[in-house]
Scaffold this motif. Structure first.
Motif, PDB file in Angstrom:
ATOM      1  N   MET A   1      15.748 -41.351 -15.323  1.00 27.21           N
ATOM      2  CA  MET A   1      14.658 -40.981 -15.988  1.00 27.21           C
ATOM      3  C   MET A   1      13.091 -41.861 -15.628  1.00 27.21           C
ATOM      4  SD  MET A   1      14.358 -40.557 -20.059  1.00 27.21           S
ATOM      5  CE  MET A   1      12.817 -40.708 -20.955  1.00 27.21           C
ATOM      6  N   ARG A   2      13.357 -43.004 -15.362  1.00 28.83           N
ATOM      7  CA  ARG A   2      12.259 -43.839 -14.572  1.00 28.83           C
ATOM      8  C   ARG A   2      11.561 -43.241 -13.497  1.00 28.83           C
ATOM      9  NH1 ARG A   2      13.322 -50.003 -13.583  1.00 28.83           N
ATOM     10  NH2 ARG A   2      12.110 -50.461 -15.293  1.00 28.83           N
ATOM     11  N   GLU A   3      12.335 -42.673 -12.620  1.00 28.72           N
ATOM     12  CA  GLU A   3      11.682 -41.970 -11.114  1.00 28.72           C
ATOM     13  C   GLU A   3      11.033 -40.988 -11.697  1.00 28.72           C
ATOM     14  OE1 GLU A   3      13.357 -40.037  -7.238  1.00 28.72           O
ATOM     15  OE2 GLU A   3      14.686 -41.589  -8.209  1.00 28.72           O
ATOM     16  N   ALA A   4      11.668 -40.072 -12.634  1.00 28.40           N
ATOM     17  CA  ALA A   4      10.770 -38.692 -13.316  1.00 28.40           C
ATOM     18  C   ALA A   4       9.486 -39.022 -13.907  1.00 28.40           C
ATOM     19  CB  ALA A   4      11.817 -37.962 -14.213  1.00 28.40           C
ATOM     20  N   VAL A   5       9.408 -40.160 -14.587  1.00 26.09           N
ATOM     21  CA  VAL A   5       7.987 -40.349 -15.191  1.00 26.09           C
ATOM     22  C   VAL A   5       7.264 -41.209 -14.239  1.00 26.09           C
ATOM     23  CG1 VAL A   5       7.184 -42.309 -16.823  1.00 26.09           C
ATOM     24  CG2 VAL A   5       9.098 -41.112 -17.518  1.00 26.09           C
ATOM     25  N   CYS A   6       7.740 -41.857 -13.210  1.00 23.38           N
ATOM     26  CA  CYS A   6       6.941 -42.324 -12.049  1.00 23.38           C
ATOM     27  C   CYS A   6       6.233 -41.215 -11.461  1.00 23.38           C
ATOM     28  CB  CYS A   6       7.598 -43.339 -11.166  1.00 23.38           C
ATOM     29  SG  CYS A   6       6.727 -44.031  -9.932  1.00 23.38           S
ATOM     30  N   ASN A   7       7.302 -40.395 -10.976  1.00 25.13           N
ATOM     31  CA  ASN A   7       6.665 -39.040 -10.490  1.00 25.13           C
ATOM     32  C   ASN A   7       5.621 -38.072 -10.955  1.00 25.13           C
ATOM     33  OD1 ASN A   7       8.026 -39.731  -7.922  1.00 25.13           O
ATOM     34  ND2 ASN A   7       9.598 -38.377  -8.854  1.00 25.13           N
ATOM     35  N   LYS A   8       5.760 -38.095 -12.310  1.00 21.71           N
ATOM     36  CA  LYS A   8       4.707 -37.348 -13.279  1.00 21.71           C
ATOM     37  C   LYS A   8       3.400 -38.305 -13.251  1.00 21.71           C
ATOM     38  CE  LYS A   8       4.476 -34.915 -17.491  1.00 21.71           C
ATOM     39  NZ  LYS A   8       4.544 -33.479 -17.264  1.00 21.71           N
ATOM     40  N   ILE A   9       3.529 -39.425 -13.399  1.00 21.08           N
ATOM     41  CA  ILE A   9       2.346 -40.316 -13.260  1.00 21.08           C
ATOM     42  C   ILE A   9       1.598 -39.939 -12.218  1.00 21.08           C
ATOM     43  CG2 ILE A   9       1.323 -42.586 -13.357  1.00 21.08           C
ATOM     44  CD1 ILE A   9       3.637 -43.202 -15.392  1.00 21.08           C
ATOM     45  N   LYS A  10       2.301 -40.069 -10.966  1.00 20.83           N
ATOM     46  CA  LYS A  10       1.593 -39.936  -9.666  1.00 20.83           C
ATOM     47  C   LYS A  10       1.084 -38.665  -9.455  1.00 20.83           C
ATOM     48  CE  LYS A  10       5.357 -41.765  -7.095  1.00 20.83           C
ATOM     49  NZ  LYS A  10       6.163 -42.159  -5.819  1.00 20.83           N
ATOM     50  N   ASP A  11       1.699 -37.698  -9.834  1.00 26.89           N
ATOM     51  CA  ASP A  11       1.287 -36.252  -9.866  1.00 26.89           C
ATOM     52  C   ASP A  11      -0.055 -36.205 -10.540  1.00 26.89           C
ATOM     53  OD1 ASP A  11       3.299 -35.583  -8.203  1.00 26.89           O
ATOM     54  OD2 ASP A  11       4.419 -34.863  -9.654  1.00 26.89           O
ATOM     55  N   ASN A  12      -0.256 -36.707 -11.681  1.00 22.92           N
ATOM     56  CA  ASN A  12      -1.202 -36.748 -12.458  1.00 22.92           C
ATOM     57  C   ASN A  12      -2.378 -37.662 -12.138  1.00 22.92           C
ATOM     58  OD1 ASN A  12      -0.262 -34.807 -14.195  1.00 22.92           O
ATOM     59  ND2 ASN A  12       0.844 -36.423 -15.593  1.00 22.92           N
ATOM     60  N   VAL A  13      -2.103 -38.515 -11.690  1.00 21.76           N
ATOM     61  CA  VAL A  13      -3.151 -39.630 -11.116  1.00 21.76           C
ATOM     62  C   VAL A  13      -3.890 -39.380  -9.736  1.00 21.76           C
ATOM     63  CG1 VAL A  13      -3.636 -42.063 -10.609  1.00 21.76           C
ATOM     64  CG2 VAL A  13      -2.231 -41.512 -12.644  1.00 21.76           C
ATOM     65  N   SER A  14      -3.005 -38.877  -8.849  1.00 21.16           N
ATOM     66  CA  SER A  14      -3.289 -38.576  -7.652  1.00 21.16           C
ATOM     67  C   SER A  14      -4.494 -37.756  -7.403  1.00 21.16           C
ATOM     68  CB  SER A  14      -2.329 -37.932  -6.713  1.00 21.16           C
ATOM     69  OG  SER A  14      -2.532 -37.634  -5.480  1.00 21.16           O
ATOM     70  N   PRO A  15      -5.132 -36.625  -8.044  1.00 18.79           N
ATOM     71  CA  PRO A  15      -6.184 -36.037  -8.015  1.00 18.79           C
ATOM     72  C   PRO A  15      -7.319 -36.847  -8.293  1.00 18.79           C
ATOM     73  CG  PRO A  15      -4.499 -34.584  -9.077  1.00 18.79           C
ATOM     74  CD  PRO A  15      -3.736 -36.086  -9.149  1.00 18.79           C
ATOM     75  N   PHE A  16      -7.218 -37.652  -9.466  1.00 15.37           N
ATOM     76  CA  PHE A  16      -8.057 -38.390  -9.933  1.00 15.37           C
ATOM     77  C   PHE A  16      -8.568 -39.580  -8.854  1.00 15.37           C
ATOM     78  CE2 PHE A  16      -9.212 -42.312 -12.436  1.00 15.37           C
ATOM     79  CZ  PHE A  16     -10.382 -41.703 -13.132  1.00 15.37           C
ATOM     80  N   ILE A  17      -7.424 -40.051  -8.415  1.00 17.44           N
ATOM     81  CA  ILE A  17      -7.783 -41.141  -7.381  1.00 17.44           C
ATOM     82  C   ILE A  17      -8.521 -40.443  -6.213  1.00 17.44           C
ATOM     83  CG2 ILE A  17      -6.905 -42.718  -5.542  1.00 17.44           C
ATOM     84  CD1 ILE A  17      -4.724 -43.149  -7.807  1.00 17.44           C
ATOM     85  N   SER A  18      -8.091 -39.262  -5.716  1.00 20.24           N
ATOM     86  CA  SER A  18      -8.978 -38.463  -4.782  1.00 20.24           C
ATOM     87  C   SER A  18     -10.304 -38.205  -5.006  1.00 20.24           C
ATOM     88  CB  SER A  18      -8.117 -37.397  -4.361  1.00 20.24           C
ATOM     89  OG  SER A  18      -6.633 -37.611  -3.824  1.00 20.24           O
ATOM     90  N   ASP A  19     -10.654 -37.837  -6.265  1.00 19.26           N
ATOM     91  CA  ASP A  19     -11.956 -37.374  -6.516  1.00 19.26           C
ATOM     92  C   ASP A  19     -12.674 -38.604  -6.538  1.00 19.26           C
ATOM     93  OD1 ASP A  19     -13.861 -35.784  -7.636  1.00 19.26           O
ATOM     94  OD2 ASP A  19     -13.638 -36.749  -9.657  1.00 19.26           O
ATOM     95  N   ILE A  20     -12.260 -39.857  -7.072  1.00 24.17           N
ATOM     96  CA  ILE A  20     -12.933 -41.030  -6.926  1.00 24.17           C
ATOM     97  C   ILE A  20     -13.380 -41.658  -5.690  1.00 24.17           C
ATOM     98  CG2 ILE A  20     -12.892 -43.547  -7.671  1.00 24.17           C
ATOM     99  CD1 ILE A  20     -11.374 -42.784 -10.281  1.00 24.17           C
ATOM    100  N   ARG A  21     -12.186 -41.313  -4.975  1.00 24.08           N
ATOM    101  CA  ARG A  21     -12.247 -42.018  -3.350  1.00 24.08           C
ATOM    102  C   ARG A  21     -13.387 -40.950  -2.832  1.00 24.08           C
ATOM    103  NH1 ARG A  21     -11.066 -39.352   0.969  1.00 24.08           N
ATOM    104  NH2 ARG A  21     -10.801 -40.359   2.754  1.00 24.08           N
ATOM    105  N   GLU A  22     -13.576 -39.875  -2.985  1.00 27.50           N
ATOM    106  CA  GLU A  22     -14.438 -38.824  -2.250  1.00 27.50           C
ATOM    107  C   GLU A  22     -15.817 -39.391  -2.727  1.00 27.50           C
ATOM    108  OE1 GLU A  22     -15.551 -35.896   0.377  1.00 27.50           O
ATOM    109  OE2 GLU A  22     -13.336 -36.571  -0.008  1.00 27.50           O
ATOM    110  N   LYS A  23     -16.102 -39.436  -4.061  1.00 28.05           N
ATOM    111  CA  LYS A  23     -17.158 -39.769  -4.579  1.00 28.05           C
ATOM    112  C   LYS A  23     -17.927 -41.083  -4.065  1.00 28.05           C
ATOM    113  CE  LYS A  23     -16.904 -36.927  -8.991  1.00 28.05           C
ATOM    114  NZ  LYS A  23     -16.642 -37.144 -10.394  1.00 28.05           N
TER     115      LYS A  23
END
Length: 58
Positions: A1-23
């Protein structure tokens, strides 16, 4: 379960981080150009670069 939550968080945060990086990258590039090339546009700088490279290869 911990791994599933971690993966879900990564999937949701990754686009946000990429957007901030690009800006951040674009802002840094614009600031560098503004401070070092006396108001030249990006296109003018690329043309200058091409002209310098052409000059150096002749």
């Amino acid at each position: 379960m911990r791994e599933a939550v971690c993966n879900k968080i990564k999937d949701n945060v990754s686009p946000f981080i990429s957007d901030i990086r690009e800006k951040t990258l674009n802002e840094a590039k614009d600031k560098f150009i503004g401070n070092n090339f006396d108001g030249m546009t990006t296109d003018e700088i690329y043309k200058l670069k091409a002209n310098v490279e052409l000059f150096l290869t002749q």
